[in-house]
Design a protein around this motif. Structure first.
Motif, PDB file in Angstrom:
ATOM      1  N   PHE A 107      19.467  25.273  14.738  1.00 23.45           N
ATOM      2  CA  PHE A 107      19.480  24.032  15.517  1.00 23.45           C
ATOM      3  C   PHE A 107      19.187  24.297  16.989  1.00 23.45           C
ATOM      4  O   PHE A 107      18.330  23.639  17.587  1.00 23.45           O
ATOM      5  N   TYR A 108      19.888  25.248  17.576  1.00 22.84           N
ATOM      6  CA  TYR A 108      19.696  25.494  19.006  1.00 22.84           C
ATOM      7  C   TYR A 108      18.315  26.071  19.309  1.00 22.84           C
ATOM      8  O   TYR A 108      17.752  25.791  20.371  1.00 22.84           O
ATOM      9  N   GLY A 109      17.751  26.827  18.391  1.00 23.84           N
ATOM     10  CA  GLY A 109      16.384  27.294  18.564  1.00 23.84           C
ATOM     11  C   GLY A 109      15.409  26.126  18.572  1.00 23.84           C
ATOM     12  O   GLY A 109      14.491  26.062  19.406  1.00 23.84           O
ATOM     13  N   ARG A 110      15.613  25.194  17.672  1.00 24.00           N
ATOM     14  CA  ARG A 110      14.768  24.003  17.629  1.00 24.00           C
ATOM     15  C   ARG A 110      14.953  23.162  18.884  1.00 24.00           C
ATOM     16  O   ARG A 110      13.978  22.670  19.453  1.00 24.00           O
ATOM     17  N   ALA A 111      16.201  22.984  19.276  1.00 22.67           N
ATOM     18  CA  ALA A 111      16.470  22.188  20.478  1.00 22.67           C
ATOM     19  C   ALA A 111      15.732  22.773  21.680  1.00 22.67           C
ATOM     20  O   ALA A 111      15.160  22.036  22.495  1.00 22.67           O
ATOM     21  N   ASN A 112      15.716  24.090  21.769  1.00 21.48           N
ATOM     22  CA  ASN A 112      15.044  24.754  22.877  1.00 21.48           C
ATOM     23  C   ASN A 112      13.525  24.586  22.802  1.00 21.48           C
ATOM     24  O   ASN A 112      12.882  24.170  23.775  1.00 21.48           O
ATOM     25  N   SER A 113      12.928  24.909  21.656  1.00 13.43           N
ATOM     26  CA  SER A 113      11.466  24.842  21.563  1.00 13.43           C
ATOM     27  C   SER A 113      10.958  23.407  21.631  1.00 13.43           C
ATOM     28  O   SER A 113       9.961  23.132  22.313  1.00 13.43           O
ATOM     29  N   TYR A 114      11.635  22.472  20.963  1.00 12.73           N
ATOM     30  CA  TYR A 114      11.215  21.073  21.038  1.00 12.73           C
ATOM     31  C   TYR A 114      11.420  20.529  22.444  1.00 12.73           C
ATOM     32  O   TYR A 114      10.577  19.805  22.974  1.00 12.73           O
ATOM     33  N   GLY A 115      12.551  20.881  23.044  1.00 13.05           N
ATOM     34  CA  GLY A 115      12.847  20.401  24.397  1.00 13.05           C
ATOM     35  C   GLY A 115      11.821  20.867  25.408  1.00 13.05           C
ATOM     36  O   GLY A 115      11.363  20.082  26.256  1.00 13.05           O
ATOM     37  N   GLU A 116      11.456  22.139  25.343  1.00 12.17           N
ATOM     38  CA  GLU A 116      10.444  22.667  26.277  1.00 12.17           C
ATOM     39  C   GLU A 116       9.108  21.966  26.087  1.00 12.17           C
ATOM     40  O   GLU A 116       8.440  21.610  27.059  1.00 12.17           O
ATOM     41  N   ALA A 117       8.702  21.772  24.842  1.00 13.40           N
ATOM     42  CA  ALA A 117       7.424  21.110  24.577  1.00 13.40           C
ATOM     43  C   ALA A 117       7.457  19.651  25.010  1.00 13.40           C
ATOM     44  O   ALA A 117       6.483  19.140  25.579  1.00 13.40           O
ATOM     45  N   LEU A 118       8.565  18.976  24.758  1.00 13.75           N
ATOM     46  CA  LEU A 118       8.689  17.579  25.182  1.00 13.75           C
ATOM     47  C   LEU A 118       8.681  17.473  26.700  1.00 13.75           C
ATOM     48  O   LEU A 118       8.038  16.583  27.259  1.00 13.75           O
ATOM     49  N   GLU A 119       9.395  18.361  27.352  1.00 13.41           N
ATOM     50  CA  GLU A 119       9.448  18.353  28.818  1.00 13.41           C
ATOM     51  C   GLU A 119       8.058  18.547  29.415  1.00 13.41           C
ATOM     52  O   GLU A 119       7.695  17.880  30.380  1.00 13.41           O
ATOM     53  N   ALA A 120       7.273  19.430  28.816  1.00 10.15           N
ATOM     54  CA  ALA A 120       5.921  19.708  29.298  1.00 10.15           C
ATOM     55  C   ALA A 120       4.905  18.701  28.749  1.00 10.15           C
ATOM     56  O   ALA A 120       3.739  18.735  29.148  1.00 10.15           O
ATOM     57  N   ARG A 121       5.353  17.835  27.843  1.00  8.27           N
ATOM     58  CA  ARG A 121       4.475  16.875  27.164  1.00  8.27           C
ATOM     59  C   ARG A 121       3.307  17.633  26.503  1.00  8.27           C
ATOM     60  O   ARG A 121       2.166  17.192  26.541  1.00  8.27           O
ATOM     61  N   ASP A 122       3.658  18.766  25.892  1.00  5.54           N
ATOM     62  CA  ASP A 122       2.683  19.640  25.259  1.00  5.54           C
ATOM     63  C   ASP A 122       2.672  19.373  23.755  1.00  5.54           C
ATOM     64  O   ASP A 122       3.431  19.973  22.984  1.00  5.54           O
ATOM     65  N   ARG A 123       1.787  18.477  23.350  1.00  3.65           N
ATOM     66  CA  ARG A 123       1.710  18.047  21.961  1.00  3.65           C
ATOM     67  C   ARG A 123       1.390  19.219  21.035  1.00  3.65           C
ATOM     68  O   ARG A 123       1.953  19.332  19.947  1.00  3.65           O
ATOM     69  N   GLU A 124       0.491  20.084  21.456  1.00  2.40           N
ATOM     70  CA  GLU A 124       0.105  21.217  20.609  1.00  2.40           C
ATOM     71  C   GLU A 124       1.268  22.178  20.388  1.00  2.40           C
ATOM     72  O   GLU A 124       1.493  22.641  19.276  1.00  2.40           O
ATOM     73  N   ALA A 125       2.020  22.477  21.443  1.00  7.62           N
ATOM     74  CA  ALA A 125       3.179  23.365  21.309  1.00  7.62           C
ATOM     75  C   ALA A 125       4.248  22.722  20.437  1.00  7.62           C
ATOM     76  O   ALA A 125       4.886  23.401  19.619  1.00  7.62           O
ATOM     77  N   LEU A 126       4.435  21.413  20.601  1.00  7.03           N
ATOM     78  CA  LEU A 126       5.426  20.705  19.788  1.00  7.03           C
ATOM     79  C   LEU A 126       5.005  20.707  18.321  1.00  7.03           C
ATOM     80  O   LEU A 126       5.816  21.018  17.440  1.00  7.03           O
ATOM     81  N   ALA A 127       3.745  20.390  18.052  1.00  4.60           N
ATOM     82  CA  ALA A 127       3.259  20.394  16.667  1.00  4.60           C
ATOM     83  C   ALA A 127       3.369  21.789  16.054  1.00  4.60           C
ATOM     84  O   ALA A 127       3.732  21.931  14.880  1.00  4.60           O
ATOM     85  N   ALA A 128       3.086  22.828  16.837  1.00  4.82           N
ATOM     86  CA  ALA A 128       3.195  24.203  16.328  1.00  4.82           C
ATOM     87  C   ALA A 128       4.646  24.549  16.010  1.00  4.82           C
ATOM     88  O   ALA A 128       4.933  25.160  14.970  1.00  4.82           O
ATOM     89  N   ALA A 129       5.570  24.161  16.883  1.00  5.28           N
ATOM     90  CA  ALA A 129       6.999  24.424  16.631  1.00  5.28           C
ATOM     91  C   ALA A 129       7.470  23.658  15.403  1.00  5.28           C
ATOM     92  O   ALA A 129       8.210  24.204  14.564  1.00  5.28           O
ATOM     93  N   LEU A 130       7.051  22.418  15.280  1.00  2.00           N
ATOM     94  CA  LEU A 130       7.424  21.622  14.106  1.00  2.00           C
ATOM     95  C   LEU A 130       6.897  22.258  12.827  1.00  2.00           C
ATOM     96  O   LEU A 130       7.626  22.392  11.846  1.00  2.00           O
ATOM     97  N   SER A 131       5.639  22.670  12.854  1.00  2.00           N
ATOM     98  CA  SER A 131       5.044  23.295  11.673  1.00  2.00           C
ATOM     99  C   SER A 131       5.770  24.578  11.294  1.00  2.00           C
ATOM    100  O   SER A 131       6.066  24.817  10.120  1.00  2.00           O
ATOM    101  N   ARG A 132       6.071  25.386  12.293  1.00  2.00           N
ATOM    102  CA  ARG A 132       6.771  26.658  12.069  1.00  2.00           C
ATOM    103  C   ARG A 132       8.152  26.422  11.446  1.00  2.00           C
ATOM    104  O   ARG A 132       8.582  27.171  10.568  1.00  2.00           O
ATOM    105  N   ASN A 133       8.834  25.373  11.875  1.00  6.06           N
ATOM    106  CA  ASN A 133      10.189  25.114  11.387  1.00  6.06           C
ATOM    107  C   ASN A 133      10.223  24.327  10.081  1.00  6.06           C
ATOM    108  O   ASN A 133      11.053  24.594   9.217  1.00  6.06           O
ATOM    109  N   ILE A 134       9.335  23.371   9.937  1.00  6.12           N
ATOM    110  CA  ILE A 134       9.352  22.507   8.757  1.00  6.12           C
ATOM    111  C   ILE A 134       8.676  23.175   7.563  1.00  6.12           C
ATOM    112  O   ILE A 134       9.049  22.952   6.419  1.00  6.12           O
TER     113      ILE A 134
END
Length: 179
Positions: A107-134
């Protein structure tokens, strides 16, 4: 889970239950599983609850102390729910702490990676983190998580406009996905 909820301050108990039910209800929306590539499995449902909880915690982090306290209780309810679910799956008392630590790290790993991508509004990083986790076992063959990343960015933007009074009442709602 129910016993620990009963121990909460009575003034917050209803708020925590209402907000946690909103989070889990939103995470169960069929659109995530039918059109956004999230597997309808125990881990897929964990991922969606984690995503909604991350969005909730991001919004409440900028609110007042009372709302942050409520958010902490909602987070505790999540981990109590995970504990209960692990036990329902037949994991014995000796194995629960080890698995809880694993889920907390997840959970905390996801919170960190999703949070950083959301903060940067980095759709590609967010999609990559989602793919890696899901889809951790998929080697390039995973369904696209672009639509889910787009929804998360839109949801974070909409939730940023939710007033602190709504948060304090445990009434924060999530935007519908796929609309």
């Amino acid at each position: 889970m129910i016993w620990s909820l009963l121990k909460r301050k009575k003034s917050n108990q209803a708020l925590v239950v209402r907000q946690y039910e909103t989070i889990t209800g939103a995470a169960r929306s069929p659109v995530f599983y039918d059109r956004m590539g999230v597997p309808d499995t125990v881990l897929g449902r964990f991922e969606m609850i984690a995503i909604h909880l991350v969005l909730y915690l991001r919004r409440t982090a900028s609110a007042g102390e009372a709302v942050q306290g409520l958010a902490q209780e909602v987070l505790e309810a999540f981990f109590e729910d995970v504990d209960h679910s692990i036990r329902e799956l037949g994991i014995g008392d000796m194995g629960v702490p080890k698995r809880m630590k694993k889920f907390a790290r997840m959970f905390y790993g996801r919170a960190n990676s999703y949070g950083e991508a959301l903060e940067a509004r980095d759709r590609e990083a967010l999609a990559a983190a989602l793919s890696r986790n899901i889809h951790p076992e998929a080697d390039g063959d995973a369904p696209s998580t672009d639509a889910l990343a787009d929804w998360m960015i839109m949801a974070a933007d909409e939730l940023a406009r939710v007033g602190d009074d709504t948060l304090a009442q445990g009434r924060m709602a999530f935007p519908k996905a796929g609309e």
